[in-house]
Structures are given as structure tokens and as C-alpha cells.
Enzyme design. Structure first.
Site, PDB file in Angstrom:
ATOM      1  N   ARG A 108      -8.309  -2.992 -13.307  1.00  0.00           N
ATOM      2  CA  ARG A 108      -7.737  -4.038 -14.149  1.00  0.00           C
ATOM      3  C   ARG A 108      -6.411  -3.565 -14.758  1.00  0.00           C
ATOM      4  O   ARG A 108      -6.405  -2.599 -15.529  1.00  0.00           O
ATOM      5  CB  ARG A 108      -8.761  -4.300 -15.262  1.00  0.00           C
ATOM      6  CG  ARG A 108      -8.266  -5.152 -16.366  1.00  0.00           C
ATOM      7  CD  ARG A 108      -9.208  -5.118 -17.558  1.00  0.00           C
ATOM      8  NE  ARG A 108      -8.663  -5.927 -18.603  1.00  0.00           N
ATOM      9  CZ  ARG A 108      -8.821  -5.688 -19.893  1.00  0.00           C
ATOM     10  NH1 ARG A 108      -9.545  -4.655 -20.313  1.00  0.00           N
ATOM     11  NH2 ARG A 108      -8.273  -6.466 -20.782  1.00  0.00           N
ATOM     12  N   ASN A 150     -14.222   0.490 -28.837  1.00  0.00           N
ATOM     13  CA  ASN A 150     -13.128  -0.263 -28.236  1.00  0.00           C
ATOM     14  C   ASN A 150     -13.657  -1.676 -28.053  1.00  0.00           C
ATOM     15  O   ASN A 150     -14.337  -1.975 -27.073  1.00  0.00           O
ATOM     16  CB  ASN A 150     -12.678   0.336 -26.903  1.00  0.00           C
ATOM     17  CG  ASN A 150     -11.440  -0.380 -26.361  1.00  0.00           C
ATOM     18  OD1 ASN A 150     -11.049  -1.429 -26.891  1.00  0.00           O
ATOM     19  ND2 ASN A 150     -10.843   0.163 -25.320  1.00  0.00           N
ATOM     20  N   HIS A 178      -8.177   2.369 -28.498  1.00  0.00           N
ATOM     21  CA  HIS A 178      -7.585   1.493 -27.493  1.00  0.00           C
ATOM     22  C   HIS A 178      -6.833   2.343 -26.494  1.00  0.00           C
ATOM     23  O   HIS A 178      -6.142   3.296 -26.882  1.00  0.00           O
ATOM     24  CB  HIS A 178      -6.614   0.489 -28.118  1.00  0.00           C
ATOM     25  CG  HIS A 178      -7.280  -0.414 -29.097  1.00  0.00           C
ATOM     26  ND1 HIS A 178      -8.069  -1.462 -28.716  1.00  0.00           N
ATOM     27  CD2 HIS A 178      -7.324  -0.382 -30.454  1.00  0.00           C
ATOM     28  CE1 HIS A 178      -8.554  -2.060 -29.785  1.00  0.00           C
ATOM     29  NE2 HIS A 178      -8.123  -1.417 -30.861  1.00  0.00           N
TER      30      HIS A 178
HETATM   31  C1  DQA Z   1      -7.610  -2.819 -25.325  1.00  0.00           C
HETATM   32  C2  DQA Z   1      -6.463  -3.677 -25.886  1.00  0.00           C
HETATM   33  C3  DQA Z   1      -6.897  -5.115 -26.056  1.00  0.00           C
HETATM   34  O1  DQA Z   1      -5.818  -5.913 -26.554  1.00  0.00           O
HETATM   35  C4  DQA Z   1      -7.338  -5.715 -24.733  1.00  0.00           C
HETATM   36  O2  DQA Z   1      -7.839  -7.010 -24.917  1.00  0.00           O
HETATM   37  C5  DQA Z   1      -8.315  -4.851 -24.022  1.00  0.00           C
HETATM   38  C6  DQA Z   1      -8.146  -3.400 -24.036  1.00  0.00           C
HETATM   39  C7  DQA Z   1      -7.172  -1.381 -25.038  1.00  0.00           C
HETATM   40  O3  DQA Z   1      -8.041  -0.532 -24.877  1.00  0.00           O
HETATM   41  O4  DQA Z   1      -5.967  -1.102 -24.926  1.00  0.00           O
HETATM   42  O5  DQA Z   1      -9.190  -5.351 -23.313  1.00  0.00           O
HETATM   43  O6  DQA Z   1      -8.636  -2.756 -26.298  1.00  0.00           O
END
Ligand code: DQA
Length: 147
Positions: free
Chosen positions: A17, A73, A99
């Protein structure tokens, strides 16, 4: 010491992804790296991923009495979910927000976290290694709190 790791929606697709944002490691690769850290530190680890907000709330509620701290997360729920914020307020378990990407350098909607002010701290922008950094930071925090 017992640590839980909670992962939100679409993180099951890590590795394939949007790799330019989230890297090439799968969630299983990240779990393996954190598990190696945990066993070296004699920490028992539980690991979860869900795409469903209510299930995420259930997972947070289920930590009461079961975990000393957590890595979180919450993915897109970070930016939207008052329900998950309320669940953390209810359980009062220390957590580090993680994140992969630096959410503060992204679109305005992603720059807001509904969890950040409840967290012990935030690790963002270091890709999958952020989980390992966050694990170390959480364990260090919990140990200091014990003394
Ligand atoms: C995320 C950042 C989020 O904005 C996003 O929706 C994710 C991944 C990250 O790990 O950078 O799914 O949490």
C-alpha cells in the site's frame, strides 16, 4: 511487563500500500522486529490489527488490567475517531502513538490527531523503524515510572 500493539485500518496492506509513503515492510515484518525487541527485553507482547472502528474500541477497552502500556497506530482513525479517544480516556493506559509517515507534513486533515494529547509521546516519520523506536521509548517510560 505487558505491552499491546494496536494497528488500525489498512495497515494489514503495508508493504504493498502506497510504499512511497509507508515503505516496503509488511505488518508481519514489523511485528517480527518488535517481537524480537520484546523478547530481548523480557516483555510480553500482544499484537492486533483491525479495519473496524468498534473493534478498535473493544481492543482498547480490553487492555484494562491486561497491559501496562501500548503502541498505537490508529491509522486513519487517528484523525477522526472520538470513540477511540474516549476509549483511551476510559482505560487510562499509557501509550505511544506511532505513524510510519510524518503526519504533520501531510494533508491538513492528517495533521490533526485526536489521540496525541493523551499519548506519552509520538513517533512519526521513521517508517517501520518507528515501531521499534516507540517500543524502546514506551518500555523506558514504564520502567522509570516503576521506580
Ligand atoms: C498512518 C498515517 C495515517 O494518516 C493514515 O491514514 C494511515 C497510516 C501512518 O502510519 O503514517 O493509514 O497512521
Amino acid at each position: 511487563m505487558r505491552v499491546a500493539v494496536l494497528n488500525g485500518p489498512n495497515l494489514n496492506l503495508l508493504g504493498v500500500r502506497e510504499p512511497h509513503l509507508y515503505g516496503r515492510d509488511s505488518l508481519q515484518d514489523i511485528e517480527q522486529a518488535v517481537r524480537a525487541k520484546a523478547s530481548a527485553a523480557d516483555v510480553s507482547l500482544v499484537w492486533h490489527q483491525t479495519n473496524h472502528e468498534g473493534e478498535f474500541v473493544d481492543l482498547v477497552q480490553g487492555l484494562r488490567g491486561e497491559a501496562d502500556g501500548a503502541l498505537v497506530n490508529a491509522a486513519a482513525f487517528t484523525h477522526t475517531s472520538l470513540a477511540i479517544r474516549d476509549a483511551w480516556l476510559a482505560v487510562e493506559i499509557p501509550f505511544v502513538e506511532v505513524h510510519l509517515s510524518n503526519i504533520f507534513a501531510r494533508e491538513p486533515d492528517r495533521q490533526r490527531s485526536l489521540l496525541a494529547d493523551l499519548a506519552v509521546g509520538i513517533v512519526a516519520g521513521f517508517g517501520s523503524h518507528g515501531y521499534v523506536l516507540a517500543f524502546d521509548a514506551l518500555v523506558n517510560y514504564l520502567k522509570l515510572r516503576e521506580t
